[in-house]
Write a protein that holds these residues in place. Structure first.
Motif, PDB file in Angstrom:
ATOM      1  N   ASN A 197       0.812  -1.217   0.000  1.00 43.81           N
ATOM      2  CA  ASN A 197       0.000   0.000   0.000  1.00 43.81           C
ATOM      3  C   ASN A 197       0.847   1.269   0.000  1.00 43.81           C
ATOM      4  O   ASN A 197       0.302   2.377   0.022  1.00 43.81           O
ATOM      5  CB  ASN A 197      -0.920   0.006   1.223  1.00 43.81           C
ATOM      6  N   TYR A 198       2.169   1.100  -0.014  1.00 47.52           N
ATOM      7  CA  TYR A 198       3.080   2.230   0.081  1.00 47.52           C
ATOM      8  C   TYR A 198       4.130   2.160  -1.020  1.00 47.52           C
ATOM      9  O   TYR A 198       4.324   1.118  -1.647  1.00 47.52           O
ATOM     10  CB  TYR A 198       3.752   2.250   1.462  1.00 47.52           C
ATOM     11  N   ASP A 199       4.806   3.282  -1.237  1.00 50.65           N
ATOM     12  CA  ASP A 199       5.904   3.322  -2.205  1.00 50.65           C
ATOM     13  C   ASP A 199       7.227   2.926  -1.559  1.00 50.65           C
ATOM     14  O   ASP A 199       8.055   2.268  -2.182  1.00 50.65           O
ATOM     15  CB  ASP A 199       6.024   4.721  -2.810  1.00 50.65           C
ATOM     16  N   TYR A 200       7.416   3.359  -0.323  1.00 49.38           N
ATOM     17  CA  TYR A 200       8.658   3.069   0.396  1.00 49.38           C
ATOM     18  C   TYR A 200       8.349   2.714   1.840  1.00 49.38           C
ATOM     19  O   TYR A 200       7.388   3.230   2.434  1.00 49.38           O
ATOM     20  CB  TYR A 200       9.603   4.282   0.374  1.00 49.38           C
ATOM     21  N   VAL A 201       9.193   1.859   2.405  1.00 46.72           N
ATOM     22  CA  VAL A 201       9.175   1.603   3.840  1.00 46.72           C
ATOM     23  C   VAL A 201      10.449   2.224   4.414  1.00 46.72           C
ATOM     24  O   VAL A 201      11.548   1.919   3.948  1.00 46.72           O
ATOM     25  CB  VAL A 201       9.125   0.097   4.153  1.00 46.72           C
ATOM     26  N   TRP A 202      10.269   3.076   5.392  1.00 42.49           N
ATOM     27  CA  TRP A 202      11.418   3.719   6.029  1.00 42.49           C
ATOM     28  C   TRP A 202      11.561   3.129   7.426  1.00 42.49           C
ATOM     29  O   TRP A 202      10.731   3.366   8.311  1.00 42.49           O
ATOM     30  CB  TRP A 202      11.205   5.227   6.109  1.00 42.49           C
ATOM     31  N   LEU A 279      10.975  -4.211  -3.394  1.00 41.90           N
ATOM     32  CA  LEU A 279      11.945  -5.180  -2.881  1.00 41.90           C
ATOM     33  C   LEU A 279      11.434  -5.964  -1.682  1.00 41.90           C
ATOM     34  O   LEU A 279      11.980  -7.027  -1.365  1.00 41.90           O
ATOM     35  CB  LEU A 279      13.242  -4.469  -2.462  1.00 41.90           C
ATOM     36  N   TRP A 280      10.423  -5.442  -1.011  1.00 39.44           N
ATOM     37  CA  TRP A 280      10.076  -5.996   0.288  1.00 39.44           C
ATOM     38  C   TRP A 280       9.642  -7.466   0.253  1.00 39.44           C
ATOM     39  O   TRP A 280      10.014  -8.235   1.159  1.00 39.44           O
ATOM     40  CB  TRP A 280       9.022  -5.136   0.984  1.00 39.44           C
ATOM     41  N   PRO A 281       8.887  -7.938  -0.738  1.00 46.38           N
ATOM     42  CA  PRO A 281       8.516  -9.363  -0.720  1.00 46.38           C
ATOM     43  C   PRO A 281       9.706 -10.306  -0.665  1.00 46.38           C
ATOM     44  O   PRO A 281       9.688 -11.284   0.096  1.00 46.38           O
ATOM     45  CB  PRO A 281       7.720  -9.531  -2.024  1.00 46.38           C
ATOM     46  N   PHE A 301      21.783  -8.206   2.184  1.00 46.69           N
ATOM     47  CA  PHE A 301      20.967  -8.835   1.150  1.00 46.69           C
ATOM     48  C   PHE A 301      20.315  -7.802   0.240  1.00 46.69           C
ATOM     49  O   PHE A 301      20.371  -7.912  -0.990  1.00 46.69           O
ATOM     50  CB  PHE A 301      19.902  -9.729   1.784  1.00 46.69           C
ATOM     51  N   TRP A 302      19.688  -6.767   0.824  1.00 50.60           N
ATOM     52  CA  TRP A 302      19.034  -5.791  -0.064  1.00 50.60           C
ATOM     53  C   TRP A 302      20.057  -4.940  -0.824  1.00 50.60           C
ATOM     54  O   TRP A 302      19.769  -4.497  -1.934  1.00 50.60           O
ATOM     55  CB  TRP A 302      17.991  -4.957   0.658  1.00 50.60           C
ATOM     56  N   ASP A 303      21.240  -4.748  -0.244  1.00 53.15           N
ATOM     57  CA  ASP A 303      22.303  -4.076  -1.000  1.00 53.15           C
ATOM     58  C   ASP A 303      22.712  -4.922  -2.211  1.00 53.15           C
ATOM     59  O   ASP A 303      22.957  -4.394  -3.308  1.00 53.15           O
ATOM     60  CB  ASP A 303      23.530  -3.849  -0.111  1.00 53.15           C
ATOM     61  N   PHE A 304      22.780  -6.229  -2.011  1.00 55.14           N
ATOM     62  CA  PHE A 304      23.126  -7.165  -3.084  1.00 55.14           C
ATOM     63  C   PHE A 304      22.091  -7.094  -4.211  1.00 55.14           C
ATOM     64  O   PHE A 304      22.434  -7.035  -5.401  1.00 55.14           O
ATOM     65  CB  PHE A 304      23.193  -8.580  -2.506  1.00 55.14           C
ATOM     66  N   VAL A 305      20.832  -7.054  -3.841  1.00 55.37           N
ATOM     67  CA  VAL A 305      19.756  -6.969  -4.832  1.00 55.37           C
ATOM     68  C   VAL A 305      19.817  -5.639  -5.581  1.00 55.37           C
ATOM     69  O   VAL A 305      19.704  -5.591  -6.810  1.00 55.37           O
ATOM     70  CB  VAL A 305      18.377  -7.145  -4.176  1.00 55.37           C
ATOM     71  N   ALA A 306      20.002  -4.534  -4.841  1.00 51.22           N
ATOM     72  CA  ALA A 306      20.071  -3.213  -5.473  1.00 51.22           C
ATOM     73  C   ALA A 306      21.252  -3.120  -6.430  1.00 51.22           C
ATOM     74  O   ALA A 306      21.150  -2.505  -7.501  1.00 51.22           O
ATOM     75  CB  ALA A 306      20.169  -2.129  -4.401  1.00 51.22           C
TER      76      ALA A 306
END
Length: 416
Positions: A197-202, A279-281, A301-306
């Motif tokens: 429901n959002y664009d970003y999670v902070w 990316l969150w899923p 992990f998310w740095d690796f994906v980015a």
């Protein structure tokens, strides 16, 4: 004073009657302030303030001094720069104009508005409540119409103070939780269904304050560079105190005529990341198999994906928004009590699994039409590396799509 207790995090000691610890900390802070004054002109202790990634110095050219904090004059100058950057036109370099993937839209032409989910894990104390109220207001006071909701988790299994004051938070609290929680035990409650429901999670730590932060500037970075992972630079609460242990995530000061607004960095951290909900899923899927008493390595992990998105799709990698910093008060409230939170966990540093690779491939296909299999880029031995080792290997390959946005204070223009 109560103000000093708030700055230093001593309120928790005062409330518990541990005044001997409080007095020791007072003495420590006096010594820190004196030594910080001595070091102000140059050398800084680790975690003490502004740092400069060498790659940025090479590209930006200005001499960058290391200073421990923003003075009153410096904060006023930063505020003026933030206002100017929010309106300044951009002058792309020739290489940028030739890029088909990274297209700058400054001044903003997309008329984009963002919905942000702010996730924070707090203690049942007045300073934490005051900090959240202040931070939400700072985000909401933007000219673009961006909105923020809050996911609020109580890690000390208490919410009496919050229960009677929750209406003071100037936005909707859409998700709550309580218990003896570690950070990841709270994050796991933010399901992909909620995040979509959002664009970003902070994910913002409770001891970070946005008094030097500008959402207007940050918004323009999001619409300009469109990073999947970004974070603000980090300042210490007081001169000489701890900002972040990761040097390249500390703020770079204004030097000569060029001010680094946003730069590519090799990594982010779990203190204040702004993560695209695209990316969150897959992050959530990996988190399900993690030791949730530790927050380490999920950022790897998310740095690796980015980084793979940058490599395969030509987009920006991990971005540090230097022009809109947060201030770290270093409360250390999560590591106390019965929560049993730990730092490192080998379980969380496990290799990228076949499920992870499948999720990344599916994301890249949807994101930019990539139809390959990124695991084919690694040997069998490399696929058995730890998450950290594999991300380090990826960093060595990242030679393109590095972003540096500089604000030229003389010409009132943004230079790429």
């Amino acid at each position: 004073s109560n103000a000093f207790l708030y700055v230093s995090g001593l309120h928790k000691y005062k409330a518990k009657g541990h005044m001997s610890r409080c007095l020791k900390f007072y003495l420590s802070c006096i010594l820190t302030l004196v030594s910080g004054h001595i070091r102000r002109e140059g050398i800084i202790s680790p975690g003490g303030g502004f740092e400069t990634p060498s790659k940025v110095v090479d590209e930006a050219k200005p001499k960058v001094a290391r200073i421990s904090n923003l003075s009153k004059k410096g904060r006023k100058k930063l505020e003026e720069l933030q206002a100017a950057v929010a309106k300044a036109p951009v002058r792309p370099t020739a290489s940028l104009l030739e890029s088909e993937s990274i297209k700058l839209t400054l001044p903003d032409k997309s008329n984009a508005t963002f919905k942000i989910l702010l996730v924070t894990v707090v203690q049942d104390a007045e300073p934490a409540l005051d900090n959240l109220i202040f931070n939400v207001q700072r985000i909401q006071d933007n000219v673009f119409g961006d909105t923020v909701d809050v996911a609020l988790f109580h890690h000390d299994n208490a919410d009496q103070h919050w229960k009677h004051n929750l209406t003071k938070v100037p936005t909707q609290v859409v998700l709550t939780g309580m218990g003896h929680l570690c950070k990841m035990q709270a994050w796991i409650k933010v399901t992909p269904e909620i995040a979509q429901n959002y664009d970003y999670v902070w994910f913002l730590d409770a001891d970070l304050r946005l008094e030097d932060f500008s959402w207007n500037l940050y918004h323009r970075i999001l619409t300009t560079i469109r990073p999947l992972v970004s974070q603000p630079a980090v300042l210490p609460a007081l001169p000489g105190m701890r900002s972040t242990d990761i040097e390249e995530l500390r703020m770079i000061d204004v030097q000569q005529t060029l001010f680094p607004i946003a730069i590519t960095v090799s990594r982010s951290e779990i203190q204040t990341p702004l993560v695209s909900t695209k990316l969150w899923p897959m992050i959530y899927s990996r988190l399900l198999s993690n030791n949730l008493h530790s927050g380490w390595f999920i950022d790897t992990f998310w740095d690796f994906v980015a980084s793979h998105a940058a490599k395969q799709c030509g987009t920006a990698s991990v971005i540090l928004v230097n022009g809109s910093p947060v201030r770290h008060f270093n409360w250390h409230d999560l590591i106390e009590g019965p929560n049993r939170c730990i730092k490192s966990s080998p379980q969380n540093n496990r290799p990228v699994t076949s499920e992870d690779f499948a999720n990344i491939n599916a994301f890249l296909k949807d994101y930019c039409g990539f139809t390959g299999r990124i695991e084919s880029q690694y040997s069998s031995k490399q696929r058995h590396m730890t998450m950290t080792e594999m991300n380090d290997l990826m960093m060595k390959q990242m030679t393109e799509n590095k972003v540096t946005l500089l604000y030229d204070t003389q010409e009132d223009i943004i230079v790429h």
